[in-house]
Design an enzyme around this catalytic site. Structure first.
Site, PDB file in Angstrom:
ATOM      1  N   ARG A 115     -27.422 -21.627 -30.585  1.00 39.36           N
ATOM      2  CA  ARG A 115     -27.238 -20.557 -31.575  1.00 39.36           C
ATOM      3  C   ARG A 115     -28.438 -19.615 -31.642  1.00 39.36           C
ATOM      4  O   ARG A 115     -28.358 -18.529 -32.214  1.00 39.36           O
ATOM      5  CB  ARG A 115     -27.004 -21.169 -32.952  1.00 39.36           C
ATOM      6  N   LYS A 128     -13.651 -17.091 -37.885  1.00 41.50           N
ATOM      7  CA  LYS A 128     -13.996 -17.972 -39.003  1.00 41.50           C
ATOM      8  C   LYS A 128     -15.292 -17.535 -39.681  1.00 41.50           C
ATOM      9  O   LYS A 128     -15.366 -17.424 -40.905  1.00 41.50           O
ATOM     10  CB  LYS A 128     -14.081 -19.415 -38.494  1.00 41.50           C
ATOM     11  N   PRO A 137     -10.890 -18.084 -44.529  1.00 40.58           N
ATOM     12  CA  PRO A 137     -11.469 -18.738 -43.348  1.00 40.58           C
ATOM     13  C   PRO A 137     -10.692 -19.998 -42.947  1.00 40.58           C
ATOM     14  O   PRO A 137     -10.394 -20.836 -43.798  1.00 40.58           O
ATOM     15  CB  PRO A 137     -12.884 -19.125 -43.797  1.00 40.58           C
ATOM     16  N   ASP A 143     -11.097 -23.256 -40.883  1.00 40.35           N
ATOM     17  CA  ASP A 143     -11.922 -24.195 -40.132  1.00 40.35           C
ATOM     18  C   ASP A 143     -11.092 -25.443 -39.883  1.00 40.35           C
ATOM     19  O   ASP A 143      -9.891 -25.453 -40.149  1.00 40.35           O
ATOM     20  CB  ASP A 143     -13.212 -24.511 -40.901  1.00 40.35           C
ATOM     21  N   GLN A 163      -8.198 -20.688 -50.619  1.00 37.81           N
ATOM     22  CA  GLN A 163      -8.855 -21.385 -49.510  1.00 37.81           C
ATOM     23  C   GLN A 163      -9.879 -22.383 -50.034  1.00 37.81           C
ATOM     24  O   GLN A 163      -9.936 -23.524 -49.573  1.00 37.81           O
ATOM     25  CB  GLN A 163      -9.525 -20.347 -48.588  1.00 37.81           C
TER      26      GLN A 163
END
Length: 249
Positions: free
Chosen positions: A139, A179, A196, A198, A236
């Site tokens: 990352r 996401k 989102p 996931d 969510q």
DNA sequence: AGACAGGGGTAGG
DNA sequence: CCTACCCCTGTC
């Protein structure tokens, strides 16, 4: 945030504030009431939101169980970097990454006796080796690039766009997909329609609404938007926390 | 003790 | 649609 005795100490960029809930009041120190209202989104019409998303017995029980759940408006830059750290990671690891980045690039700040490192500003995460030393792994390259691409003005400009435009703009940053873009929009920029998907949302949505059939993330996303509407992001969060606590792996 | 799998995804094949 | 990617942690 860190809990010290019965106070929660929360760091936002270069300042710290603390809060605690007493039965009738939210007590705080270190910020204005206006900032606190904004940060915890206490200006949102909570009961209206809950009524709007309460479409069926499944979500109704999640709302009942987790009543009081709120969606904060985190600092967008902090939020963006935090979620770049989140892919294929878990909370303790993300926390470690953020602490190490703050220690490497931030400066020491304090409130009362509580000490912390500030979160670096856009442009200040400019040393790839140091980013890597924060154990960010693959990352690190995304964080370095985001640091050069993102400014306060860029983030501010997202607020003026539609949800779809803002999402596409964020997706142009390497490392940000559907996401993570939705998380940034929902948790820091006030786009309450962001939904989102996931792994936990995938599991719970398939179970509750698709008879356990495997459904693509794209389709789940479309379902969320259409079924829950303008405040889908709140739906969510209720379903997410419900899934995490009931389907524990 | 040391190997192994998988974790709040994404990009590239 | 599938897999590698860094690194940490829990498990056997």
């Amino acid at each position: 945030m860190s809990k010290v005795e019965d106070w929660y100490y929360i760091t936002v960029r270069d300042r710290i504030f603390k809060v605690r809930q007493s039965p009738a009041y939210l007590e705080f120190d270190g910020v204005s009431k206006e900032f606190l209202m904004y940060y915890f989104a206490l200006d949102e019409p909570y009961s209206t939101i809950l009524t709007q998303i309460n479409k069926d017995p499944h979500i109704n029980s999640a709302i009942k169980r987790y009543y009081g759940l709120r969606i904060i408006r985190q600092d967008p830059w902090e939020c963006l970097i935090s979620f770049l750290c989140s892919s294929a990671a878990n909370i303790p690891k993300i926390t470690l990454n953020l602490e190490m980045l703050s220690r490497a690039f931030g400066k020491k700040i304090e409130l009362n006796e509580f000490e912390q490192y500030s979160f670096p500003n856009p442009g200040e995460l400019n040393n790839y080796e140091q980013i890597l030393l924060a154990k960010t792994g693959f990352r690190a390259k995304y964080i370095k690039i985001a640091n050069s691409l993102v400014s306060e003005d860029f983030l501010k400009s997202l607020r003026k766009l539609s949800y779809g435009e803002a999402k596409q703009t964020l997706r142009n940053i390497p490392g940000i997909g559907d996401k993570i873009a939705d998380c940034i929009l929902l948790f820091s920029l006030g786009f309450t329609e962001a939904f989102p998907i996931d792994t936990w949302m995938k599991k719970i949505l398939q179970k509750l609404y698709f008879k356990n059939k495997v459904i693509s993330n794209k389709e789940l996303s479309a379902f969320g938007a259409k079924y829950f509407g303008k405040y889908a992001g709140y739906a969510q969060q209720f379903l997410y926390i419900f899934a995490r606590n009931s389907m524990a792996a």
